[in-house]
Motif scaffolding. Structure first.
Motif, PDB file in Angstrom:
ATOM      1  N   ASN A   4       7.089   0.025  -5.111  1.00 34.55           N
ATOM      2  CA  ASN A   4       6.554   0.058  -3.749  1.00 34.55           C
ATOM      3  C   ASN A   4       6.388   1.497  -3.293  1.00 34.55           C
ATOM      4  N   GLN A   5       5.170   1.789  -2.853  1.00 31.64           N
ATOM      5  CA  GLN A   5       4.825   3.123  -2.374  1.00 31.64           C
ATOM      6  C   GLN A   5       4.341   3.012  -0.931  1.00 31.64           C
ATOM      7  N   ARG A   6       4.950   3.811  -0.075  1.00 28.33           N
ATOM      8  CA  ARG A   6       4.529   3.812   1.325  1.00 28.33           C
ATOM      9  C   ARG A   6       3.880   5.144   1.665  1.00 28.33           C
TER      10      ARG A   6
ATOM     11  N   MET B 257       0.983   2.163   5.459  1.00 31.49           N
ATOM     12  CA  MET B 257       0.541   1.287   4.373  1.00 31.49           C
ATOM     13  C   MET B 257       1.575   1.273   3.250  1.00 31.49           C
TER      14      MET B 257
ATOM     15  N   THR C 292       1.961  -0.180  -0.686  1.00 29.64           N
ATOM     16  CA  THR C 292       1.325  -0.772  -1.855  1.00 29.64           C
ATOM     17  C   THR C 292       2.422  -1.239  -2.798  1.00 29.64           C
TER      18      THR C 292
ATOM     19  N   THR D 273       3.130  -2.698  -6.425  1.00 31.99           N
ATOM     20  CA  THR D 273       2.508  -2.809  -7.732  1.00 31.99           C
ATOM     21  C   THR D 273       3.472  -3.527  -8.669  1.00 31.99           C
TER      22      THR D 273
ATOM     23  N   SER E 267      -1.069  -5.630 -11.101  1.00 36.43           N
ATOM     24  CA  SER E 267      -1.686  -6.196  -9.902  1.00 36.43           C
ATOM     25  C   SER E 267      -0.977  -5.624  -8.678  1.00 36.43           C
ATOM     26  N   GLN E 268      -1.665  -5.691  -7.536  1.00 29.00           N
ATOM     27  CA  GLN E 268      -1.122  -5.093  -6.323  1.00 29.00           C
ATOM     28  C   GLN E 268      -1.240  -6.027  -5.127  1.00 29.00           C
TER      29      GLN E 268
ATOM     30  N   VAL F   2      -1.199  -5.158  -0.928  1.00 35.17           N
ATOM     31  CA  VAL F   2      -1.212  -4.043   0.017  1.00 35.17           C
ATOM     32  C   VAL F   2      -0.968  -4.593   1.422  1.00 35.17           C
TER      33      VAL F   2
ATOM     34  N   ASN G   1      -0.856  -3.185   5.351  1.00 34.95           N
ATOM     35  CA  ASN G   1      -1.113  -2.009   6.171  1.00 34.95           C
ATOM     36  C   ASN G   1      -1.263  -2.359   7.645  1.00 34.95           C
TER      37      ASN G   1
ATOM     38  N   CYS H  26       3.555 -12.402  -3.614  1.00 41.82           N
ATOM     39  CA  CYS H  26       4.314 -11.598  -4.569  1.00 41.82           C
ATOM     40  C   CYS H  26       4.883 -12.463  -5.694  1.00 41.82           C
TER      41      CYS H  26
END
Length: 110
Positions: free
Chosen positions: A34-36, A40, A42, A44, A49-50, A52, A54, A97
């Motif tokens: 998880n990237q913030r 937002m 994301t 992955t 697959s992702q 998102v 936001n 998810c």
């Protein structure tokens, strides 16, 4: 709802998503990256697959994009609810998810 109220509720939802990712990574082999960046997140998955999530401050909404489509959530005073289906954000996020991870995953607001 004021802009400040929206931001408080929306930031709380994003923080809950991040906490859930940490718990899932500790307790399962799902391995969600998880990237913030700002408003937002994301997510992955191992299969690349992702999902998102936001913020949409002008509309006072949270948007979720996944393989099955895009969803728009507004706060109804208690929950973030999809504007079309009435689904709750964390329930929909859990379903999306789980689908993309290939195993049951649970996201909650608390």
């Amino acid at each position: 709802m004021t802009d400040a109220q929206y931001l408080d509720l929306a930031e709380s939802a994003l923080a809950a998503i991040e906490r859930c990712c940490d718990q899932i990574n500790e307790n399962t082999d799902a391995d969600i990256d998880n990237q913030r960046v700002g408003g937002m997140i994301t997510l992955t998955f191992a299969n690349r697959s992702q999902v998102v999530v936001n913020l949409q401050p002008p509309l006072h909404e949270i948007w979720l994009a996944a393989r099955t489509g895009g969803y728009h959530f507004r706060h109804d005073g208690q929950h973030w609810v999809d504007t079309k289906s009435g689904d709750e954000l964390f329930g929909r996020l859990s379903q999306e998810c789980s689908l993309q991870a290939g195993q049951p995953l649970s996201f909650t607001a608390g």
